[in-house]
Design a protein around this motif. Structure first.
Motif, short mmCIF file in Angstrom:
data_model
loop_
_atom_site.label_atom_id
_atom_site.label_comp_id
_atom_site.label_asym_id
_atom_site.label_seq_id
_atom_site.Cartn_x
_atom_site.Cartn_y
_atom_site.Cartn_z
N ASP A 26 3.56 -4.10 -5.71
CA ASP A 26 3.68 -2.69 -5.31
C ASP A 26 2.41 -1.89 -5.61
OD1 ASP A 26 6.24 -3.09 -4.41
OD2 ASP A 26 7.20 -2.40 -6.27
N ASN A 27 1.47 -2.48 -6.32
CA ASN A 27 0.22 -1.79 -6.67
C ASN A 27 -0.83 -2.10 -5.58
OD1 ASN A 27 -2.40 -1.23 -7.85
ND2 ASN A 27 -1.37 -1.09 -9.84
N GLU A 28 -1.11 -1.14 -4.74
CA GLU A 28 -2.02 -1.36 -3.61
C GLU A 28 -3.41 -1.75 -4.08
OE1 GLU A 28 -2.08 1.89 -0.91
OE2 GLU A 28 0.09 1.85 -0.53
N TRP A 29 -3.85 -1.16 -5.19
CA TRP A 29 -5.19 -1.48 -5.70
C TRP A 29 -5.28 -2.94 -6.13
CZ3 TRP A 29 -7.38 -2.41 -10.71
CH2 TRP A 29 -8.78 -2.29 -10.75
N LEU A 30 -4.26 -3.41 -6.86
CA LEU A 30 -4.25 -4.81 -7.28
C LEU A 30 -4.15 -5.74 -6.07
CD1 LEU A 30 -1.94 -4.75 -10.45
CD2 LEU A 30 -4.42 -5.01 -10.37
N MET A 31 -3.37 -5.35 -5.07
CA MET A 31 -3.23 -6.19 -3.89
C MET A 31 -4.54 -6.26 -3.10
SD MET A 31 -0.31 -7.75 -3.65
CE MET A 31 -0.77 -8.09 -5.36
N SER A 32 -5.31 -5.19 -3.13
CA SER A 32 -6.61 -5.23 -2.46
C SER A 32 -7.54 -6.20 -3.17
CB SER A 32 -7.23 -3.83 -2.42
OG SER A 32 -7.62 -3.39 -3.72
#
Length: 251
Positions: free
Chosen positions: A112-118
């Motif tokens: 759910d963390n967009e920054w981590l997924m990027s």
């Protein structure tokens, strides 16, 4: 001495892979360099890939409950040390309670963390996490070691109950086996299993021998072939006798 472990099924193979990733994660998390913390974070992404099975949590809870019921049956056995048994039961209860309290899909907080997924999307590309690809991640890597440690620990925290349960289950499995000392004649060893089901094999060998086991097994037979390596790391058959300790583990 070196201990080699061989899983007999996919379930135990998954648990051993996750345990291995967790050991690497803990090691790199407790270092201070930004590159070491990068590996710790990347290892969390690897954990999510391996732990993606939806039934892993329920499998662990069922196994812990089964082990608890089995161990409770030993309470009246005069040969059992009560304090040790109670300590194991307490570990099972603690681990089960924490795992049941864990909400949602494993690692959903990371997904759910967009920054981590990027970051995850770039780390799967060779050299994809350079400063010009991820300037915000590059800036994060320049935070203090303690700040990075706190961030990674926070991201990992929801996964902790799963890995605690894995540790308890594998500890019980390893302690379930009885060890025998045997010899592989001319570097080869075979043992008939006669249809008895095992979940893991542990092989302990003196590292000074330079013998490396290659293990294969099914429910009927176990085969261990020892090899050695030359200067170019090319494997070759080990021709001498190899003494080793063998443990077959099953709940």
């Amino acid at each position: 001495m070196i201990i080699y472990e061989y899983p007999f099924n996919e379930r135990i193979r998954t648990l051993l892979r996750l345990e291995d990733l967790y050991d690497k994660f803990v090691f790199f998390l407790h270092q201070e360099h930004a590159q070491q913390h990068h590996i710790a974070l990347s290892t969390i992404f690897e954990m999510l890939e391996v732990a993606g099975r939806a039934d892993l949590k329920s499998d662990l809870l069922q196994e812990l409950e089964r082990q608890k019921n089995t161990l409770l049956g030993f309470k009246s056995n005069p040969n059992v040390i009560p304090d040790r048994l109670n300590a194991v039961l307490a570990d099972i209860d603690r681990s089960s309670t924490a795992l049941m309290a864990a909400q949602g899909k494993t690692g959903q907080n990371v997904r759910d963390n967009e920054w981590l997924m990027s970051i995850r999307g770039r780390t799967i590309i060779p050299g994809g996490a350079c400063e010009f690809d991820l300037p915000s991640y590059y800036a994060w890597q320049h935070r203090t070691p303690q700040q990075r440690y706190d961030d990674i620990s926070h991201w990992f925290a929801p996964l902790a109950p799963l890995f605690d349960a894995i540790g308890v289950v594998l500890k019980l499995l390893r302690e379930s086996g009885r060890s025998i000392t045997t010899v592989a004649q001319a570097g080869s060893y075979q043992q008939m299993l006669q249809g008895k089901v095992y979940q893991m094999l542990r092989l302990t060998i003196d590292e000074s021998l330079g013998a490396i086991p290659e293990i294969s097994a099914n429910k009927y037979m176990l085969w261990v072939r020892f090899t050695s390596q030359d200067g170019d790391m090319k494997p070759k058959a080990f021709e001498g006798d190899v003494p080793f300790e063998l443990t077959l583990c099953n709940f």
